[in-house]
Design an enzyme around this catalytic site. Sequence first.
Site, PDB file in Angstrom:
ATOM      1  N   ASN A 165       0.918  -1.262   0.111  1.00 24.09           N
ATOM      2  CA  ASN A 165      -0.165   0.002  -0.001  1.00 24.09           C
ATOM      3  C   ASN A 165       0.891   1.075  -0.010  1.00 24.09           C
ATOM      4  O   ASN A 165       1.525   1.605   1.120  1.00 24.09           O
ATOM      5  CB  ASN A 165      -0.896  -0.067   1.244  1.00 24.09           C
ATOM      6  N   ARG A 216      -2.692  -2.058  -3.179  1.00 24.86           N
ATOM      7  CA  ARG A 216      -3.856  -1.266  -2.890  1.00 24.86           C
ATOM      8  C   ARG A 216      -4.037  -0.081  -3.856  1.00 24.86           C
ATOM      9  O   ARG A 216      -2.939   0.322  -4.041  1.00 24.86           O
ATOM     10  CB  ARG A 216      -3.991  -0.837  -1.465  1.00 24.86           C
ATOM     11  N   HIS A 264     -13.098   2.966   0.345  1.00 21.95           N
ATOM     12  CA  HIS A 264     -12.982   1.955   1.483  1.00 21.95           C
ATOM     13  C   HIS A 264     -13.537   0.839   1.291  1.00 21.95           C
ATOM     14  O   HIS A 264     -13.932  -0.065   2.059  1.00 21.95           O
ATOM     15  CB  HIS A 264     -13.577   2.726   2.832  1.00 21.95           C
ATOM     16  N   ARG A 267     -10.871  15.901   6.861  1.00 25.66           N
ATOM     17  CA  ARG A 267     -11.674  16.043   5.553  1.00 25.66           C
ATOM     18  C   ARG A 267     -13.281  16.573   6.147  1.00 25.66           C
ATOM     19  O   ARG A 267     -13.677  15.840   7.226  1.00 25.66           O
ATOM     20  CB  ARG A 267     -11.997  14.918   4.710  1.00 25.66           C
ATOM     21  N   GLU A 318      -7.695  -4.928   5.847  1.00 25.04           N
ATOM     22  CA  GLU A 318      -7.736  -4.766   4.597  1.00 25.04           C
ATOM     23  C   GLU A 318      -6.509  -5.578   3.931  1.00 25.04           C
ATOM     24  O   GLU A 318      -6.835  -5.871   2.967  1.00 25.04           O
ATOM     25  CB  GLU A 318      -7.402  -3.180   4.334  1.00 25.04           C
TER      26      GLU A 318
END
Length: 606
Positions: A7, A80, A169, A230, A378
């Site tokens: 990732n 990823r 996600h 965010r 993940e």
Amino acid sequence: MYVLVINCGSSSIKADLLDPATGARKGSVRAERVGTDGAFLRVDDGEPEALGHADHTAALRAFLPRLAARVPTIDAVGHRVVHGGERFTRPTRIDAEVEDAIDKLSTLAPLHNPPNLQGIRAARALLPDVPHVAVFDTAFHSTLPRRAQAYALPHALVAEYGIRRYGFHGTSHGWVAQRAADWLGEDVRDLRLITCHLGNGCSVAAVEYGRSVETSMGMTPVEGLVMGTRAGDVDAGVLIDLMRRAHLDADGLDHVLNRESGLKGLSGVGNDLRDIEARAADGDDRCRQALNVFCHRVRKYIGAYAAVMGGVDAVVFTGGIGQHSAHVRHRVAQRLEFLGAHLDEDRNRDAQVDRANPVYAVSPPHARTAVLVVATDEEHAIAKATADLCLERDLVAGADLTIPVAISARHIHLTQEAVETLFGPGHRLTPLKALSQPGQFACEETLTVVGPKRSLERVRVLGPTRPACQVEVSRTDEYHLGIDAPVRDSGDVANTPGVTLVGPQGALTLQEGIICARRHIHMTPADAARFGVKNRDVVEVAIDSAGRDLVFGDVLVRVKDSYALEMHIDTDEANAAEIEPGHQGVLEGTGKVARLQHRRTHFDPH
Ligand code: AMP
């Protein structure tokens, strides 16, 4: 088998070597400040080791041999990738053309796809002989219906700039949905789940029968929930106002919305929820407000998504905040009793999840709607998707098998009670001819189907009688009748529109029961083993027809001992593929064959 999962961020690399079957880690490396003179790495949470100036390739080169030495072979690499755009709706084997496509998608994810691609290029150069697979954050949401994808902006702009909602996600939402279903002892395809991934980035997804049908992030990861830095949802008019009055340009807005907002902007003390909770407990007003806004927004989405799905069987919390903050779960769950969801406060406080024990219920036993804390993983999801793709390719490549295609014209299934209402007391259905599925037959009886706009006459009844009435029509029939019927599996008629049936001896108005049948393949367990699929898998099927070859997606596999191998499509679908039945019967073999092309698996725990 061992899979390396990579990732890559703009200045960081996370690499985990694991067994995709169990998720067990053989090694983990975190490299930080990549691309600067101060790059360093940590192996298995050890002490930082300085790398000097190192780009992504140099950093990977520095630690790959050490990871590789821990296993007999690295069999595949899973990467990823944040944005898969319209094209990448499933894990994809990487070649030069796929690299280019990921590069082109950088316009949609300028912060994420370029570093993802740097990692891919560096890893492929260092490990050229193993398969590399891209696993996309957007892919799980590729099932969003068009109404959930769209922004109500002018068509010309949308078309030119490819503006639509994608969601992110997805790897986490898919993974925790499957873990929740396993824990509940149900098939994920029988459940309506709301998954709340609350970490530094936050999003909610409505997972209806295994498929994402709504999610809070949109074209970019800025939409939706309040996040670490965010903003989530903001009236677009505010941005116009800020451009005019605060003289912010695109970069300025980008900075504000992505880096200075969310929990950080609200609290004034940064984006770490632990600090905010501690200060809120000490009475800090801005931190209290930050928590209130954060939790209110999550609760609002849960209510909305329950409405989107017409109900919910379980609410799932995951991510750093979802897994660890009892306080956030407590606040979010307040006033969700109307959904049958409430917390056992003791269990909520005690909740502990990890990879070995990934699910903990914080709702009381037998609650109508379970509330679950689920550890996301993940890396394991990416490793498993990578391994599945490698194995699947072997399977499908060897499967040169065909499936007969039959066209299913509009038809009606009736209960015995309905038969008697429509054809007279004591009436029994009269078989006209046997159908290919054992025990099923077309009847002499036909009915008129009366819709709000128009009617369809002489619609064939099929036997034997069933426990519920069901009318199966094509999309064209729906327009003709003036009915908006959903695409459903046969037998799944809850919350569908009703319709009136008129027979020789009476009429009957169904409150529900009209559907557009989902295309499907009937097969026996032996067929399923040959194709390498299981009951309720969703597959793609290619049909060759003179000049109009077509690939059908979303084809449901139905496996039962009593079935005969056959794919059923409706008249519209047959017309699209230019498959002609001998004549218009109820279910007509066509002499055409289909080939199973891709096997689309859901996240499978085993
Ligand atoms: P993630 O992006 O999933 O790693 O989640 C990071 C977020 O989880 C950060 O905002 C942390 O503050 C939050 N977090 C981690 N541990 C805890 C905890 N024990 N209590 C509250 N928040 C936590």
